[in-house]
Design a protein around this motif. Structure first.
Motif, PDB file in Angstrom:
ATOM      1  N   SER A   1      10.951   0.961   7.239  1.00 24.12           N
ATOM      2  CA  SER A   1      12.001   1.844   6.724  1.00 24.12           C
ATOM      3  C   SER A   1      13.051   2.149   7.803  1.00 24.12           C
ATOM      4  O   SER A   1      14.252   2.175   7.517  1.00 24.12           O
TER       5      SER A   1
ATOM      6  N   ALA B   1      16.154   5.056   2.032  1.00 20.26           N
ATOM      7  CA  ALA B   1      17.216   5.708   1.252  1.00 20.26           C
ATOM      8  C   ALA B   1      17.185   7.220   1.452  1.00 20.26           C
ATOM      9  O   ALA B   1      18.233   7.857   1.645  1.00 20.26           O
ATOM     10  N   GLU B   2      15.996   7.808   1.425  1.00 18.14           N
ATOM     11  CA  GLU B   2      15.867   9.251   1.630  1.00 18.14           C
ATOM     12  C   GLU B   2      16.330   9.640   3.034  1.00 18.14           C
ATOM     13  O   GLU B   2      17.031  10.647   3.219  1.00 18.14           O
TER      14      GLU B   2
ATOM     15  N   GLU C   1      20.159   9.495   3.350  1.00 15.83           N
ATOM     16  CA  GLU C   1      20.799  10.684   2.796  1.00 15.83           C
ATOM     17  C   GLU C   1      20.637  11.880   3.729  1.00 15.83           C
ATOM     18  O   GLU C   1      21.580  12.622   3.970  1.00 15.83           O
TER      19      GLU C   1
ATOM     20  N   GLN D   1      11.786   0.974   1.257  1.00 18.51           N
ATOM     21  CA  GLN D   1      13.176   1.078   0.777  1.00 18.51           C
ATOM     22  C   GLN D   1      13.464   2.514   0.345  1.00 18.51           C
ATOM     23  O   GLN D   1      14.523   3.066   0.650  1.00 18.51           O
ATOM     24  N   GLN D   2      12.512   3.123  -0.359  1.00 14.34           N
ATOM     25  CA  GLN D   2      12.661   4.502  -0.815  1.00 14.34           C
ATOM     26  C   GLN D   2      12.775   5.451   0.390  1.00 14.34           C
ATOM     27  O   GLN D   2      13.638   6.320   0.424  1.00 14.34           O
ATOM     28  N   LEU D   3      11.896   5.270   1.362  1.00 16.24           N
ATOM     29  CA  LEU D   3      11.945   6.100   2.569  1.00 16.24           C
ATOM     30  C   LEU D   3      13.282   5.931   3.292  1.00 16.24           C
ATOM     31  O   LEU D   3      13.874   6.913   3.757  1.00 16.24           O
TER      32      LEU D   3
ATOM     33  N   GLN E   1       8.846  -1.653  -1.386  1.00 16.46           N
ATOM     34  CA  GLN E   1       9.538  -0.680  -2.232  1.00 16.46           C
ATOM     35  C   GLN E   1       9.421   0.723  -1.645  1.00 16.46           C
ATOM     36  O   GLN E   1      10.394   1.483  -1.642  1.00 16.46           O
ATOM     37  N   GLN E   2       8.252   1.060  -1.147  1.00 17.68           N
ATOM     38  CA  GLN E   2       8.053   2.370  -0.537  1.00 17.68           C
ATOM     39  C   GLN E   2       8.952   2.531   0.688  1.00 17.68           C
ATOM     40  O   GLN E   2       9.569   3.576   0.895  1.00 17.68           O
TER      41      GLN E   2
END
Length: 171
Positions: A122, A159-160, A163, A155-157, A152-153
């Motif tokens: 990430s 993105a978070e 932000e 990628q989510q991390l 996927q996990q």
């Protein structure tokens, strides 16, 4: 993957894709994200970071982040890996690219933090988006070794974290 294949009732989503197809789709999405983030009128232009009133605070961030980074390197030399990782993390959340790469390495090795290829990936993703060549190579290697769910996990991390970094540094 064609539209016909996607409409086919036998297609159940990611489970029906090969790892190579998933890798290709992730690269396409990453490239699209880069284009969107770099284009005029992108979502970034609506975030407070582009507010001119935030500029005085932003000028001090790189100095603070660089100072944290240098302290982290000193801690690493002294074998205080937990302190080093903590300082890399603080600088990474200030948007400091070298700290993001070093923190990713810490997670990859378990140096001062719990070993986690997902967390490492990430942070490498964030650095890769900034065109860091080390991160680009690391992402290429890690994609081959992580499961689709792990990717996927991560990628989510990423993105978070993106932000959080963007909003935090706009204050």
């Amino acid at each position: 993957m064609t539209t016909t294949q996607l409409i086919n009732p036998e297609f159940t989503g990611m489970d029906d894709l090969t790892l190579a197809e998933v890798d290709t789709k992730l690269k396409e999405h990453q490239q699209l994200l880069q284009v969107l983030l770099q284009s005029p009128g992108s979502v970034l232009s609506y975030l407070p970071q582009n507010d001119t009133t935030a500029l005085p605070n932003k000028t001090q961030l790189p100095t603070d982040a660089e100072h944290l980074y240098q302290r982290a390197l000193t801690s690493a030399e002294q074998q205080d890996l937990h302190q080093s990782a903590t300082l890399f993390c603080r600088a990474a959340y200030l948007g400091h690219l070298p700290s993001q790469v070093q923190l990713a390495h810490c997670y990859l090795k378990g140096a001062g933090v719990p070993k986690s290829a997902v967390f490492a990936y990430s942070w490498f993703i964030l650095a890769e988006l900034q065109q860091d060549s080390t991160a680009q190579q690391a992402c290429t290697v890690l994609r081959k070794h992580l499961t689709v769910l792990d990717q996927q996990q991560a990628q989510q991390l990423a993105a978070e974290r993106f932000e959080k970094i963007t909003l935090q540094n706009s204050k």
